[in-house]
Design an enzyme around this catalytic site. Sequence first.
Site, PDB file in Angstrom:
ATOM      1  N   THR A 121       0.843  -1.187   0.000  1.00  0.00           N
ATOM      2  CA  THR A 121       0.000   0.000   0.000  1.00  0.00           C
ATOM      3  C   THR A 121       0.883   1.243   0.000  1.00  0.00           C
ATOM      4  O   THR A 121       1.795   1.347   0.819  1.00  0.00           O
ATOM      5  CB  THR A 121      -0.903  -0.003   1.252  1.00  0.00           C
ATOM      6  OG1 THR A 121      -1.475  -1.302   1.381  1.00  0.00           O
ATOM      7  CG2 THR A 121      -2.002   1.030   1.129  1.00  0.00           C
ATOM      8  N   GLU A 171      -6.498   4.894  10.768  1.00  0.00           N
ATOM      9  CA  GLU A 171      -5.140   4.358  10.901  1.00  0.00           C
ATOM     10  C   GLU A 171      -4.229   5.339  10.171  1.00  0.00           C
ATOM     11  O   GLU A 171      -4.313   5.490   8.945  1.00  0.00           O
ATOM     12  CB  GLU A 171      -5.029   2.960  10.291  1.00  0.00           C
ATOM     13  CG  GLU A 171      -3.606   2.411  10.402  1.00  0.00           C
ATOM     14  CD  GLU A 171      -3.442   0.995   9.880  1.00  0.00           C
ATOM     15  OE1 GLU A 171      -4.413   0.205   9.910  1.00  0.00           O
ATOM     16  OE2 GLU A 171      -2.324   0.674   9.429  1.00  0.00           O
TER      17      GLU A 171
HETATM   18  N1  PXP Z   1      -1.487  -0.969   7.713  1.00  0.00           N
HETATM   19  C1  PXP Z   1      -1.957  -0.978   6.449  1.00  0.00           C
HETATM   20  C2  PXP Z   1      -3.212  -0.223   6.157  1.00  0.00           C
HETATM   21  C3  PXP Z   1      -1.307  -1.706   5.434  1.00  0.00           C
HETATM   22  O1  PXP Z   1      -1.794  -1.694   4.183  1.00  0.00           O
HETATM   23  C4  PXP Z   1      -0.160  -2.447   5.775  1.00  0.00           C
HETATM   24  C5  PXP Z   1       0.503  -3.274   4.720  1.00  0.00           C
HETATM   25  O2  PXP Z   1      -0.353  -4.255   4.279  1.00  0.00           O
HETATM   26  C6  PXP Z   1       0.278  -2.414   7.108  1.00  0.00           C
HETATM   27  C7  PXP Z   1      -0.376  -1.648   8.047  1.00  0.00           C
HETATM   28  C8  PXP Z   1       1.472  -3.177   7.540  1.00  0.00           C
HETATM   29  O3  PXP Z   1       2.604  -2.636   6.934  1.00  0.00           O
HETATM   30  P1  PXP Z   1       4.016  -3.345   7.101  1.00  0.00           P
HETATM   31  O4  PXP Z   1       3.908  -4.680   6.459  1.00  0.00           O
HETATM   32  O5  PXP Z   1       4.947  -2.412   6.422  1.00  0.00           O
HETATM   33  O6  PXP Z   1       4.246  -3.465   8.584  1.00  0.00           O
END
Ligand code: PXP
Length: 275
Positions: A121, A171
């Site tokens: 994302t 978030e």
């Molecule tokens: N929050 C959201 C909305 C996300 O899209 C992601 C990745 O899928 C994450 C958190 C977690 O990110 P990371 O894998 O970089 O910890």
Amino acid sequence: MPQLGVNLDHVATLRQARYRREANPTTGSAAAPGASPFSLAEPDPVRAVQDAELGGADVITLHLREDRRHVNDRDVELVREVARVPLNLEMAATDEMVAIALRIRPAMCTLVPEGRMEVTTEGGLDVHAQRDRLRQIVARLVGGGIAVSAFIDPEEKQVRASAQAGFQACELHTGPYALAFAQANADDRAPVFRAALSRLVRSGAACLEEGMRLNAGHALNYANVGPVGMIPDLWQLHIGHSIVSRAVFVGLREAIAQMKLAMFSGGATLDDLEL
Ligand code: PXP
């Protein structure tokens, strides 16, 4: 201390590195007719749930992408069944995904933008630009008893629009903060770091002021999570890649336990940073 939502997408990424379609473990090609899909495929994100819970996960997160590049429908259904902690389903704001969510009924849906070409994302959801459309999607999910969170850039405009669209939580996208942390070489006096953290703090305060719950996530790791964990009244941090990466060496339970320690700044507060 905030809760930890453990994103298990990359357990499925590892599975898909070999089992692109179904169940032939030598070629990764489609299963023989009659073979049970996924019965042999490893590692299984469903199997990871219990270890994640034993390590201290407060929430399990899965992102069901439109292209099913890692997590698939079967994973979401089974995780919903076996998880003892709440499931947070990350998804695009589309009719297909809303229908799946209303059938599976996770505790929470986090709406994210989705681009086919992106590795993960990228930016936050532009709630401000699509407030009316999102209001309808949020209402359908809330009507199904699901809490809804908006994954947004840490900007006041997006926070206010999220409240107007009926989201119960935001978030905040911590990607820009993570980049600033790296650019600052982990120096908490560096202006680039302080500016990025201040943006999170200010947007977080606006989110709470609007009566929404405050989450944060993306690109957090063992080194950079501490200051984010100090943000007042944070409800959940959502972390995936870094935890699954460490789990390769120490196991998932231990990796999660270590992340929970890293989130806790040992009693230090933002006042100590004098932002
Ligand atoms: N929050 C959201 C909305 C996300 O899209 C992601 C990745 O899928 C994450 C958190 C977690 O990110 P990371 O894998 O970089 O910890």
